[in-house]
Design a protein around this motif. Structure first.
Motif, PDB file in Angstrom:
ATOM      1  N   TYR A   1      -5.729   9.857  -2.830  1.00 58.96           N
ATOM      2  CA  TYR A   1      -5.281   9.285  -4.103  1.00 58.96           C
ATOM      3  C   TYR A   1      -3.751   9.296  -4.140  1.00 58.96           C
ATOM      4  O   TYR A   1      -3.108  10.230  -3.645  1.00 58.96           O
ATOM      5  N   SER A   2      -3.187   8.261  -4.750  1.00 55.79           N
ATOM      6  CA  SER A   2      -1.737   8.223  -4.945  1.00 55.79           C
ATOM      7  C   SER A   2      -1.416   7.639  -6.312  1.00 55.79           C
ATOM      8  O   SER A   2      -2.153   6.801  -6.836  1.00 55.79           O
ATOM      9  N   PHE A   3      -0.295   8.107  -6.871  1.00 55.61           N
ATOM     10  CA  PHE A   3       0.208   7.585  -8.137  1.00 55.61           C
ATOM     11  C   PHE A   3       1.670   7.223  -7.953  1.00 55.61           C
ATOM     12  O   PHE A   3       2.473   8.046  -7.499  1.00 55.61           O
ATOM     13  N   ASP A   4       2.028   5.978  -8.294  1.00 60.48           N
ATOM     14  CA  ASP A   4       3.398   5.499  -8.177  1.00 60.48           C
ATOM     15  C   ASP A   4       4.045   5.458  -9.559  1.00 60.48           C
ATOM     16  O   ASP A   4       3.459   4.912 -10.506  1.00 60.48           O
ATOM     17  N   TYR A   5       5.250   5.983  -9.637  1.00 61.03           N
ATOM     18  CA  TYR A   5       6.039   5.909 -10.869  1.00 61.03           C
ATOM     19  C   TYR A   5       7.241   5.012 -10.604  1.00 61.03           C
ATOM     20  O   TYR A   5       8.042   5.265  -9.692  1.00 61.03           O
ATOM     21  N   THR A   6       7.369   3.948 -11.365  1.00 65.36           N
ATOM     22  CA  THR A   6       8.458   2.992 -11.181  1.00 65.36           C
ATOM     23  C   THR A   6       9.794   3.603 -11.595  1.00 65.36           C
ATOM     24  O   THR A   6       9.908   4.184 -12.677  1.00 65.36           O
ATOM     25  N   VAL A   7      10.806   3.472 -10.739  1.00 68.31           N
ATOM     26  CA  VAL A   7      12.123   4.042 -11.040  1.00 68.31           C
ATOM     27  C   VAL A   7      13.113   2.980 -11.493  1.00 68.31           C
ATOM     28  O   VAL A   7      14.232   3.313 -11.885  1.00 68.31           O
ATOM     29  N   SER A   8      12.723   1.712 -11.463  1.00 66.50           N
ATOM     30  CA  SER A   8      13.598   0.648 -11.959  1.00 66.50           C
ATOM     31  C   SER A   8      13.397   0.494 -13.466  1.00 66.50           C
ATOM     32  O   SER A   8      12.591   1.192 -14.086  1.00 66.50           O
ATOM     33  N   ASP A   9      14.147  -0.437 -14.070  1.00 69.30           N
ATOM     34  CA  ASP A   9      14.027  -0.684 -15.510  1.00 69.30           C
ATOM     35  C   ASP A   9      12.627  -1.156 -15.894  1.00 69.30           C
ATOM     36  O   ASP A   9      12.248  -1.093 -17.069  1.00 69.30           O
TER      37      ASP A   9
ATOM     38  N   TYR B   1       0.854  -1.184   0.000  1.00 67.78           N
ATOM     39  CA  TYR B   1       0.000   0.000   0.000  1.00 67.78           C
ATOM     40  C   TYR B   1       0.890   1.235   0.000  1.00 67.78           C
ATOM     41  O   TYR B   1       1.861   1.310   0.759  1.00 67.78           O
ATOM     42  N   THR B   2       0.559   2.208  -0.842  1.00 66.54           N
ATOM     43  CA  THR B   2       1.263   3.488  -0.814  1.00 66.54           C
ATOM     44  C   THR B   2       0.699   4.391   0.274  1.00 66.54           C
ATOM     45  O   THR B   2       1.439   5.096   0.959  1.00 66.54           O
ATOM     46  N   GLN B   3      -0.625   4.370   0.461  1.00 67.52           N
ATOM     47  CA  GLN B   3      -1.264   5.200   1.474  1.00 67.52           C
ATOM     48  C   GLN B   3      -1.433   4.412   2.783  1.00 67.52           C
ATOM     49  O   GLN B   3      -2.503   4.370   3.380  1.00 67.52           O
ATOM     50  N   TYR B   4      -0.327   3.798   3.215  1.00 67.92           N
ATOM     51  CA  TYR B   4      -0.346   3.001   4.437  1.00 67.92           C
ATOM     52  C   TYR B   4      -0.691   3.839   5.662  1.00 67.92           C
ATOM     53  O   TYR B   4      -1.241   3.337   6.639  1.00 67.92           O
ATOM     54  N   MET B   5      -0.369   5.145   5.629  1.00 68.55           N
ATOM     55  CA  MET B   5      -0.636   5.996   6.790  1.00 68.55           C
ATOM     56  C   MET B   5      -2.122   6.215   7.018  1.00 68.55           C
ATOM     57  O   MET B   5      -2.538   6.668   8.092  1.00 68.55           O
TER      58      MET B   5
END
Length: 314
Positions: A276-284, A35-39
């Motif tokens: 709301y949250s948006f995750d952007y992947t920083v790996s390949d 979860y990104t919004q774990y808080m």
């Protein structure tokens, strides 16, 4: 009664965060939902949180991970909890459905917590969760490595497995620190990395956060969430959120060697919060997906004695 030194609490949170960051290495696929919004969804991570909000609290969360990747994780979560007439006791229910590739796993847990007063401003809540996991796998929806492999042609239907976990949640009005194990019982799960049914490992969750009053209209809350799995590298999230005029919440989050995230929240009314949250992947892996979306709706109802003047920030 001795009043705890607030500086010591700040130092404790800071030390725990630095230790988590210092030990962290590359992440790998986890067996429990991310979860990104774990808080804003703490009870799903720690049963000790159950009943500590001061009134009835209910969450609905939806997470679509790695958009445009076929068979990527999709999570729906519902949680509801409340203190009883004896405010030291909390009861709750947490239901999570996770779809990954050919698998569909349902987790249903009842939560119980008991709060101990440890100081003038602090409490320690000890919690238990117990329930069941239901695993379904339809291999026709996955990618076959070997069509002649019988293990990839025997579907799993409604495999029930017990679940028992525990957590401790130490908190005041301005900070919190929690440690939990979501499930002590090892059972089967679907691995999207190996595309096979494996036996899971114990997970340990460490969470913490602090609320700083920067002015009469602005609050700042740094937080962290560390996932520890036996035999696997640590996974650490760090976040920073600002609350403006007790209405608009804006922030950012970083999952070590995995993603950066933007977070926004709105106190729609006295009882409803929308995040709301948006995750952007920083790996390949960012070449193959269009990010991750997560939405949470939280409802809170407080009695006359417990009602607070401003929205809770955790």
């Amino acid at each position: 009664m001795k009043i705890p030194n607030s500086n010591n609490k700040r130092h404790l949170l800071f030390i725990m965060l630095v230790m988590s960051l210092g030990l962290c290495t590359n992440t790998q696929a986890q067996q429990e939902p991310n979860y990104t919004q774990y808080m804003y969804n703490t009870m799903a991570l720690n049963p000790g949180y159950t009943g500590t909000a001061g009134g009835l609290q209910a969450n609905i969360l939806y997470r679509s991970q790695w958009v445009d990747v076929e068979g990527a994780p999709e999570i729906q979560n519902f949680g509801i909890h409340t203190p009883l007439q004896n405010e030291n006791i909390g009861l709750g229910l947490n239901v999570t459905n996770e779809k990954i590739g050919p698998s569909d796993e349902l987790n249903i847990n009842g939560n119980f917590s008991y709060q101990l007063k440890t100081g003038y401003y602090t409490k320690l809540a000890l919690g238990l969760n117990a329930g069941a996991r239901v695993l379904n796998i339809d291999w026709s929806k996955g990618r076959f490595r070997d069509l002649d492999d019988p293990l990839l042609n025997n579907n799993i239907r409604n495999r029930w497995m017990p679940s028992v976990g525990a957590g401790a949640y130490f908190y005041s009005e301005k900070w919190y620190l929690g440690l939990s194990v979501p499930n002590f019982i090892r059972s089967d799960y679907y691995s999207d990395v190996q595309e096979a049914v494996l036996s899971d490992r114990l997970h340990y969750y460490l969470i913490g956060g602090y609320v700083f009053n920067l002015s009469s209209s602005l609050k700042f809350k740094p937080a962290f969430f560390t996932r520890m799995v036996s035999g696997a590298p640590l996974s650490v999230d760090v976040s920073a959120n600002f609350l403006l005029d007790e209405f608009l919440s804006l922030g950012a989050s970083y999952r070590w060697d995995d993603s950066v995230s933007f977070l926004a929240g709105f106190q729609v009314s006295e009882n409803f919060f929308l995040g709301y949250s948006f995750d952007y992947t920083v790996s390949d892996f960012n070449k193959y997906n269009n990010g991750t979306h997560e939405i949470i709706l939280r409802y809170e109802l407080f009695s006359g004695n417990n009602k607070i003047k401003s929205p809770r920030f955790f």
